[in-house]
Scaffold this active site. Structure first.
Site, mmCIF file in Angstrom:
data_model
loop_
_atom_site.group_PDB
_atom_site.id
_atom_site.type_symbol
_atom_site.label_atom_id
_atom_site.label_comp_id
_atom_site.label_asym_id
_atom_site.label_seq_id
_atom_site.Cartn_x
_atom_site.Cartn_y
_atom_site.Cartn_z
ATOM 1 N N ILE A 54 -52.223 68.689 -84.680
ATOM 2 C CA ILE A 54 -51.338 68.409 -83.559
ATOM 3 C C ILE A 54 -51.903 67.233 -82.767
ATOM 4 O O ILE A 54 -52.997 66.741 -83.060
ATOM 5 C CB ILE A 54 -51.168 69.629 -82.621
ATOM 6 C CG1 ILE A 54 -52.480 69.940 -81.882
ATOM 7 C CG2 ILE A 54 -50.679 70.842 -83.400
ATOM 8 C CD1 ILE A 54 -52.326 70.918 -80.730
ATOM 9 N N ALA A 112 -50.220 59.219 -77.583
ATOM 10 C CA ALA A 112 -49.641 57.907 -77.354
ATOM 11 C C ALA A 112 -48.820 57.891 -76.066
ATOM 12 O O ALA A 112 -48.928 56.973 -75.243
ATOM 13 C CB ALA A 112 -48.767 57.503 -78.541
ATOM 14 N N HIS A 155 -49.893 55.027 -85.861
ATOM 15 C CA HIS A 155 -50.182 55.011 -87.295
ATOM 16 C C HIS A 155 -50.226 53.591 -87.860
ATOM 17 O O HIS A 155 -50.747 52.668 -87.248
ATOM 18 C CB HIS A 155 -49.176 55.871 -88.062
ATOM 19 C CG HIS A 155 -49.138 57.303 -87.629
ATOM 20 N ND1 HIS A 155 -50.258 58.007 -87.222
ATOM 21 C CD2 HIS A 155 -48.109 58.188 -87.534
ATOM 22 C CE1 HIS A 155 -49.933 59.244 -86.917
ATOM 23 N NE2 HIS A 155 -48.638 59.376 -87.088
#
Length: 279
Positions: A54, A112, A155
């Site tokens: 997570i 983020a 990512h």
């Protein structure tokens, strides 16, 4: 044992050995591949597998039921999320120009997003406009096509955003590191508190070391789930997100998590909680 992690190269690289029965004494895994926004919600509702990847940002909602494991996750330096825009939509030299704009984010319970909110509180005092949650792989096309004004990406997007004709407004990881001196906490591995967390951590750590010792063994598995990434991009992703913190959070890792969630709690972005639960 049931486990959920993303199909991203760093997760498949880390868990390849355990998933393929290469860790002596480790139980067989039943794997569900799920983006972190999905597992964040599963964990918050006490649903889903016994072990999950997570966002660190989701920990305050889940620590009563799940324990943070000291390995297998993603922390690091130079690997933070980026705020992207298309030329002319937002002045890249003036972050305050985000005021009133539509910004896409991959999850409202992601590291983020927490970093973005903490940064924007200082840099965009008038406040951004609408926050739009969408799957991370849809964000860059939406910015490119003018559907939104800016996007928060994670990512492998840091390696590919230029191919979409986008510009970087801010590297939130660089901002965090310069502001705190700490690494960026991104993805956490958690296990139900009813389980033997020490044993699970040992098996994960063994899988990490196997991956490092046999770097070619996981290549086919990684590329099978790499969402059409080129092999060099997948390898760059692994090199960036699988590091010493993946094997052991250590004092710096725990300090980074406490700093992020402590600040977020002070700003009212996450529920307050007992920081001692992190260990």
């Amino acid at each position: 044992m049931k486990i959920a992690y993303s199909p991203c190269p760093n997760d498949t690289f880390v868990f390849h050995a355990w998933t393929h029965g290469l860790i002596p004494g480790a139980p067989e895994l039943e794997v569900t591949y799920a983006d972190i926004d999905i597992t964040n919600n599963w964990a918050a509702n006490s649903e889903g597998p016994e072990v999950m990847k997570i966002s660190y940002a989701a920990l305050p909602w889940v620590l009563s039921d799940y324990k943070l494991l000291p390995c297998g996750g993603a922390l690091g330096r130079g690997c933070g999320p980026l705020v992207l825009t298309k030329g002319g939509a937002v002045d890249t030299n003036n972050p305050a120009a985000l005021a009133g704009k539509r910004v896409a984010v991959p999850s409202e319970r992601s590291t983020a997003y927490l970093l973005f909110r903490l940064w924007a509180a200082r840099q965009v005092p008038e406040g951004v406009g609408e926050i739009v949650v969408m799957p991370f792989h849809e964000i860059m096309p939406a910015v490119r096509d003018g559907k939104i004004d800016a996007g928060l990406v994670i990512h492998e997007a840091r390696f590919t955003y230029r191919s979409y004709g986008l510009s970087m407004l801010m590297d939130l990881g660089s901002w965090w590191e310069s502001d705190t001196g700490l690494p960026i906490p991104l993805g956490a591995i958690i296990a139900r508190r009813s389980l033997d967390a020490g044993a699970i951590a040992d098996w994960i750590r063994a899988s990490v070391y196997y991956a490092w010792t046999h770097p070619d063994a996981s290549q086919a598995y990684v590329m099978q789930h790499a969402q059409e990434l080129a092999p060099d991009v997948a390898q760059a992703h692994i090199d960036l997100y699988v590091n010493a913190f993946t094997a052991n959070l250590g004092d710096d890792g725990y300090a980074a998590v406490a700093a992020l969630l402590g600040r977020a709690a002070e700003e009212g972005l996450v529920p307050g909680f007992d920081l001692s639960l992190l260990r």
